[in-house]
Design a protein around this motif. Structure first.
Motif, mmCIF file in Angstrom:
data_model
loop_
_atom_site.group_PDB
_atom_site.id
_atom_site.type_symbol
_atom_site.label_atom_id
_atom_site.label_comp_id
_atom_site.label_asym_id
_atom_site.label_seq_id
_atom_site.Cartn_x
_atom_site.Cartn_y
_atom_site.Cartn_z
ATOM 1 N N ARG A 7 0.810 -1.223 0.000
ATOM 2 C CA ARG A 7 0.000 0.000 0.000
ATOM 3 C C ARG A 7 0.840 1.267 0.000
ATOM 4 N NH1 ARG A 7 -3.624 0.711 5.204
ATOM 5 N NH2 ARG A 7 -1.490 0.721 6.030
ATOM 6 N N ASP A 8 1.825 1.350 0.898
ATOM 7 C CA ASP A 8 2.540 2.609 1.066
ATOM 8 C C ASP A 8 3.965 2.359 1.541
ATOM 9 O OD1 ASP A 8 2.273 1.963 3.790
ATOM 10 O OD2 ASP A 8 0.574 3.316 4.083
ATOM 11 N N ALA A 9 4.704 3.457 1.734
ATOM 12 C CA ALA A 9 6.123 3.347 2.094
ATOM 13 C C ALA A 9 6.315 2.649 3.428
ATOM 14 C CB ALA A 9 6.745 4.742 2.132
ATOM 15 N N ARG A 10 5.394 2.846 4.354
ATOM 16 C CA ARG A 10 5.530 2.193 5.662
ATOM 17 C C ARG A 10 5.448 0.678 5.521
ATOM 18 N NH1 ARG A 10 1.996 3.566 11.146
ATOM 19 N NH2 ARG A 10 3.087 2.101 12.519
ATOM 20 N N ASP A 11 4.513 0.205 4.701
ATOM 21 C CA ASP A 11 4.412 -1.235 4.475
ATOM 22 C C ASP A 11 5.646 -1.773 3.759
ATOM 23 O OD1 ASP A 11 1.965 -1.414 5.713
ATOM 24 O OD2 ASP A 11 0.796 -1.397 3.860
ATOM 25 N N VAL A 12 6.168 -0.999 2.815
ATOM 26 C CA VAL A 12 7.393 -1.408 2.117
ATOM 27 C C VAL A 12 8.529 -1.577 3.121
ATOM 28 C CG1 VAL A 12 9.174 -0.643 0.475
ATOM 29 C CG2 VAL A 12 6.742 -0.417 -0.107
ATOM 30 N N GLY A 13 8.700 -0.595 4.001
ATOM 31 C CA GLY A 13 9.742 -0.679 5.009
ATOM 32 C C GLY A 13 9.561 -1.865 5.930
ATOM 33 N N ARG A 14 8.318 -2.146 6.318
ATOM 34 C CA ARG A 14 8.037 -3.251 7.239
ATOM 35 C C ARG A 14 8.398 -4.598 6.618
ATOM 36 N NH1 ARG A 14 3.894 -6.417 7.091
ATOM 37 N NH2 ARG A 14 2.722 -4.977 5.760
ATOM 38 N N VAL A 15 8.002 -4.814 5.370
ATOM 39 C CA VAL A 15 8.258 -6.100 4.731
ATOM 40 C C VAL A 15 9.738 -6.283 4.421
ATOM 41 C CG1 VAL A 15 7.774 -7.478 2.659
ATOM 42 C CG2 VAL A 15 5.907 -6.334 3.870
ATOM 43 N N ALA A 16 10.386 -5.231 3.928
ATOM 44 C CA ALA A 16 11.821 -5.327 3.648
ATOM 45 C C ALA A 16 12.608 -5.569 4.932
ATOM 46 C CB ALA A 16 12.314 -4.068 2.953
ATOM 47 N N ALA A 17 12.273 -4.852 5.989
ATOM 48 C CA ALA A 17 12.960 -5.056 7.263
ATOM 49 C C ALA A 17 12.708 -6.450 7.810
ATOM 50 C CB ALA A 17 12.512 -4.000 8.277
ATOM 51 N N GLY A 18 11.532 -6.992 7.547
ATOM 52 C CA GLY A 18 11.240 -8.357 7.985
ATOM 53 C C GLY A 18 12.180 -9.366 7.365
ATOM 54 N N ALA A 19 12.506 -9.168 6.083
ATOM 55 C CA ALA A 19 13.444 -10.075 5.424
ATOM 56 C C ALA A 19 14.828 -9.972 6.051
ATOM 57 C CB ALA A 19 13.514 -9.763 3.928
ATOM 58 N N ILE A 20 15.244 -8.751 6.378
ATOM 59 C CA ILE A 20 16.547 -8.552 7.012
ATOM 60 C C ILE A 20 16.547 -9.157 8.411
ATOM 61 C CG2 ILE A 20 18.164 -6.795 7.841
ATOM 62 C CD1 ILE A 20 16.965 -4.987 5.553
ATOM 63 N N ALA A 21 15.455 -8.964 9.146
ATOM 64 C CA ALA A 21 15.378 -9.512 10.500
ATOM 65 C C ALA A 21 15.466 -11.033 10.489
ATOM 66 C CB ALA A 21 14.079 -9.056 11.166
#
Length: 260
Positions: A7-21
């Motif tokens: 949906r938006d930049a916040r969701d993009v950040g959340r999913v990308a950070a999830g992969a890193i985590a």
């Protein structure tokens, strides 16, 4: 290549950070490739939150920045070493000495570039490379026309890139003309590439990356040849993708075990 439309930049950040985590939890001494610019900022915000609230541990991880301006004095607030420190290193428990940047102030730039390549190799290579994308399709500072086999080197910025980055400086006159950047071949050596893009201004570049021909005029398109690239974009950045509905369908119906 997997394309994830959110949906938006916040969701993009959340999913990308999830992969890193997930990587850092499974491989505590992971080597991260760190990008700057606007698009990765929500990723760093989410990683900082995961560290503060869920104890995500970066103490054994290390990092290599993608690029650096040539000629900025040490400590300049817009040097990418400072941006990485401000947006990521100071907000988690990664050891600052384990986060490396290209040396844009070296007297011997070629020697410093070769040493940077050697340092990445000595660390075992990059496990996960975070990328943004320029409005003209560049990754790192590999401008249109860059060799798709290039290694870390000095590059001259296009005037479009200087205009795009002028918002971070008092005036465009203060934006350097030269940078040191990891090459396209260096980026392609990373085991997993996670590219994030947000906003309608990136829509044509994302289209070229995902659905265009592989060409040095859209350097990011070379990622079509990468064995594990994840492109995470918001709806605006995905707005001209011909197969957007298909990409959404694939992501919504992934097996739970598959991950990114």
């Amino acid at each position: 290549m997997e394309v994830v439309i959110l949906r938006d930049a916040r969701d993009v950040g959340r999913v990308a950070a999830g992969a890193i985590a997930r990587l850092v939890r499974s491989t505590p001494d992971a080597v991260l490739g760190l990008a700057t610019g606007s698009s990765p900022l929500p990723v760093y915000d989410e990683l900082a939150r995961l560290h503060a609230q869920e104890g995500l541990d970066f103490s054994r991880a290390s990092g290599f920045a993608l690029d650096e301006y040539v000629g900025l004095p040490e400590g300049h607030p817009q040097s990418y070493r400072e941006v990485i420190r401000r947006e990521f290193t100071d907000r988690v428990d990664i050891e600052p000495s384990r986060v490396h940047s290209p040396d844009g102030s070296a007297e011997d730039i070629e020697g410093a570039c070769a040493a940077y390549e050697e340092a990445i190799a000595a660390a075992g290579g990059v496990d996960l490379q975070i990328l943004g994308i320029g409005s003209d399709g560049h990754i790192g500072f590999n401008e249109p026309g860059s060799s798709l086999a290039s290694r870390t080197r000095i590059k001259t910025l296009t005037e479009q890139t200087r205009r795009d980055n002028a918002r971070f400086f008092p005036s465009i006159a203060e934006v350097p003309h030269h940078v040191v950047t990891q090459g396209v071949g260096t980026i392609m050596d990373a085991r997993h590439v996670v590219l994030v893009a947000t906003g309608a201004r990136k829509a044509e570049a994302v289209h070229g990356l995902v659905e265009g021909p592989v060409t040095a005029m859209c350097v990011a398109s070379v990622l079509q040849f990468h064995p594990h690239t994840t492109v995470i974009v918001d709806s605006a950045a995905a707005s001209v993708l011909r197969l957007a509905d298909y990409y959404r369908h694939v992501y919504e119906n992934k097996p739970p075990w598959q991950g990114l």
